[in-house]
Design an enzyme around this catalytic site. Structure first.
Site, PDB file in Angstrom:
ATOM      1  N   GLU A   1       0.910  -1.131  -0.225  1.00 22.37           N
ATOM      2  CA  GLU A   1       0.171  -0.114   0.063  1.00 22.37           C
ATOM      3  C   GLU A   1       0.710   1.401   0.018  1.00 22.37           C
ATOM      4  O   GLU A   1       1.852   1.334   0.806  1.00 22.37           O
ATOM      5  CB  GLU A   1      -1.057  -0.063   1.199  1.00 22.37           C
ATOM      6  CG  GLU A   1      -2.175   0.782   1.096  1.00 22.37           C
ATOM      7  CD  GLU A   1      -1.914   2.250   1.299  1.00 22.37           C
ATOM      8  OE1 GLU A   1      -2.140   3.063   0.218  1.00 22.37           O
ATOM      9  OE2 GLU A   1      -1.370   2.624   2.227  1.00 22.37           O
ATOM     10  N   HIS A   2       0.812   2.171  -0.967  1.00 18.35           N
ATOM     11  CA  HIS A   2       1.368   3.084  -1.370  1.00 18.35           C
ATOM     12  C   HIS A   2       1.561   4.376  -0.395  1.00 18.35           C
ATOM     13  O   HIS A   2       2.688   5.376  -0.590  1.00 18.35           O
ATOM     14  CB  HIS A   2       1.352   3.643  -2.809  1.00 18.35           C
ATOM     15  CG  HIS A   2       2.295   4.182  -3.575  1.00 18.35           C
ATOM     16  ND1 HIS A   2       3.807   4.457  -2.927  1.00 18.35           N
ATOM     17  CD2 HIS A   2       2.749   4.354  -4.830  1.00 18.35           C
ATOM     18  CE1 HIS A   2       4.517   4.971  -4.062  1.00 18.35           C
ATOM     19  NE2 HIS A   2       3.888   4.884  -5.041  1.00 18.35           N
ATOM     20  N   CYS A   3       0.618   4.742   0.497  1.00 19.43           N
ATOM     21  CA  CYS A   3       0.403   5.906   0.967  1.00 19.43           C
ATOM     22  C   CYS A   3       1.682   6.309   1.802  1.00 19.43           C
ATOM     23  O   CYS A   3       2.021   7.665   1.699  1.00 19.43           O
ATOM     24  CB  CYS A   3      -0.819   6.113   1.675  1.00 19.43           C
ATOM     25  SG  CYS A   3      -1.033   5.325   3.300  1.00 19.43           S
TER      26      CYS A   3
END
Length: 604
Positions: A315-317
């Protein structure tokens, strides 16, 4: 030097002047515009820049924010908006994956052995991180920000109606490292909580972990009934998932406890019940796979196929590729037994294991089924392709006197021209972790020099010397622009943050309307990606990938190593044809440029 010791001593991301960013913006968008479009864009930039104009007001607000005590960077509010503010699905659209290298001969090959080894490696890394034993990354003598490592374990994105949040350790709500002792394991859409650390915090041995995973396989042997695998909900658009999550929590107290188990878990392990037929299928399953066997909001999901092949979905956040590369290198650079020994693991018997169960009513089950069907259709409407060059790598490019990244980026442009008949906006991610809380900068690849290079390559009358000179000029400009981005001298994120300040505080600042600059042909064209590119160089991964960013964009994720060059391409199915042509033209372009540069050096 402890892991986070240098964070506050790193230099701050420089805030460009308004004039510099506007000048660069005009230069960066110009190659993609007609004369009329350029003139219209220039006029609005002048209005934005005028004394007392909206640009001046917004820049002053940003400068004031940057000087505020406790603010690490003028980008502190930009990053949450950019990642947590997106409202479409993150599965396939935002998360990225790595396909790990296969185990060396003699190393564990079975699914359970491979998964246990990866768990042992991750637990060892967390132990070192908790004690700040991992030295800060240094590149070319320059220390890099390590703060993203705080989001590797027990971090989970939480959907929100308007903007998401992150639940993680190292925060006011959860100070210091994660004290969780469990992971969550997915198998056939069933979810299990499995403790990987004993009651005293000592890691379980490899034998214990393998026994626990076999118990999961046995307990989850029957695929979960349709409409019961809640992981499917994490594939929904964010506001819809936020509403569904609230419905889950409101329906039964057990659901809040189940969510808590997943959200606080150190990481996810997803045991797949099939072996991919080939490398491309492995990549596709790592990118999206079966949403019922995933929790896409989890920072880290280790995915292990039935034949022992493995990878990671991220997950990139709060996590960029560079941080995950370091984590992957740590996982795969030592045998599982070494990780286990180093972490102080010992045999403690079968790890504590229990199913994570949700209470669902008919409406929730219908929502899970609907999410599953919609995501399966979305995946089916995504076209992908792997491309591998096993006879070309960065060593080859250097031997030809070229920057390896410039070589492949120029090859992309030539291939795109030949596939689609024109150049288009191209994004390249440039790491900026040498700055405090630094992440990435947005580089725009198309320059006048690249236009001239492609024109020379397409001109039958152009001599090899002319083409080589055009290549050298374009490659030199590419390297210079990348260095500007690394130095914080890039316009896009700066101007974008000014636009966001207007959205958030426009009424207060007296800038009540969106400045017209953000509706100009220059702004809209420069950011309408035809190619979205990013690289992840590591001997420990075979492929890296992500979804495309728009309806006609080709996502280009590449692993460029000394001896090989592997790409994973993705685009919407409706425009799959041009992507396939692009891949074929890319093969030709690399061969053609190699021959062109080699003949030049032999002539010298």
């Amino acid at each position: 030097m402890t892991t986070f010791a240098q964070e506050d001593n790193l230099p701050r991301v420089p805030l460009p002047t308004l004039e510099a960013s506007c000048e660069r913006f005009l230069a960066w968008c110009a190659p993609l515009l007609t004369a009329d479009q350029r003139a219209a864009t220039e006029a609005e930039v002048a209005a934005f820049l005028r004394p007392g104009g909206p640009g001046r007001v917004l820049q002053a607000a940003l400068e004031e924010y940057d000087a505020t005590e406790g603010v690490h960077s003028w980008l502190d509010t930009f990053w949450p908006y950019r990642y947590l503010g997106r409202r479409d699905r993150i599965a396939l659209n935002a998360n990225f994956f790595f396909l790990f290298r296969d185990p060396a001969p003699g190393q564990p090959q079975s699914q359970v052995e491979r998964a246990a080894g990866l768990i042992a490696g991750a637990v060892d890394y967390k132990r070192q991180l908790d004690q700040e034993l991992i030295p800060p990354v240094v590149q070319r003598g320059v220390p890099q920000s390590m703060v993203q490592n705080k989001y590797l374990f027990s971090a989970t994105r939480i959907p929100g109606a308007e903007q998401d949040t992150v639940r993680s350790p190292y925060t006011d709500a959860w100070p210091g490292p994660s004290d969780a002792r469990h992971i969550v394991v997915f198998h056939r859409g069933n979810v299990f909580r499995m403790e990987v650390l004993g009651a005293d915090g000592v890691p379980h041995s490899l034998d214990d972990l393998e026994a626990g995973l076999r118990a999961v396989q046995k307990a989850g042997a029957e695929p979960a009934a349709a409409g019961t695998s809640v992981g499917h909900l994490t594939t929904m658009a964010r506001a819809e998932w936020a509403a569904a999550r609230e419905s889950l929590r409101a329906h039964h107290p057990r659901n809040a406890a189940a969510l808590d188990d997943i959200e606080t878990a150190l990481f996810c392990v997803c045991l797949e019940d099939a072996a991919p037929a080939d490398v491309q299928e492995a990549c596709d399953r790592l990118l999206y796979g079966d949403g019922g066997n995933r929790w896409f909001d989890k920072a880290v999901s280790l995915i292990v196929f039935a034949d022992g092949r493995a990878g990671i979905n991220v997950e990139h956040c709060e996590l960029d590729g560079t941080t995950i590369l370091s984590f992957t290198d740590a996982l795969l650079s030592a045998p599982a037994e070494e990780h286990s020994r180093r972490s102080g693991a010992r045999s403690q018997g079968l790890p504590a294991l229990e199913p994570v169960l949700f209470e669902l009513d008919d409406a929730l089950r219908a929502q899970v089924r609907s999410a599953a069907d919609a995501f399966a259709e979305y995946g089916a409407n995504t076209a992908t392709r792997t491309v591998s060059f096993d006879d070309f790598g960065s060593t080859t490019a250097k031997a030809l006197g070229a920057s390896p990244d410039a070589f492949v980026q120029l090859a992309y442009q030539l291939a795109h021209q030949r596939a689609k008949g024109h150049l288009g906006a191209t994004y390249e991610s440039i790491a900026t972790r040498q700055w405090r809380r630094g992440r990435t900068e947005a580089m725009r690849v198309v320059t006048p020099e690249i236009q001239a290079f492609v024109a020379a390559m397409e001109d039958p009358a152009a001599s090899p010397d002319t083409r080589r000179a055009a290549f050298r000029a374009a490659a030199g400009k590419h390297v210079a622009r990348a260095k500007e981005c690394q130095a914080g001298q890039a316009p896009e994120q700066h101007l974008w943050e000014l636009e966001l300040i207007q959205r958030r505080r426009g009424a207060e600042l007296g800038v009540t309307e969106q400045p017209a600059l953000y509706r100009t042909p220059g702004w809209l064209t420069m950011r309408d990606d035809y190619l979205s590119t990013s690289s992840a160089p590591s001997e420990n991964i075979q492929y890296f990938g992500f979804g495309s960013t728009s309806s006609r964009c080709i996502g280009v994720a590449y692993v460029l190593l000394p001896d090989r060059f592997h790409l994973y391409l993705s685009t919407p199915l409706a425009v799959a044809g041009p992507m396939q042509v692009f891949a074929d033209r890319l093969r030709e372009a690399v061969a053609e440029l190699r021959e062109l540069l080699a003949s030049g050096s032999s002539a010298d």
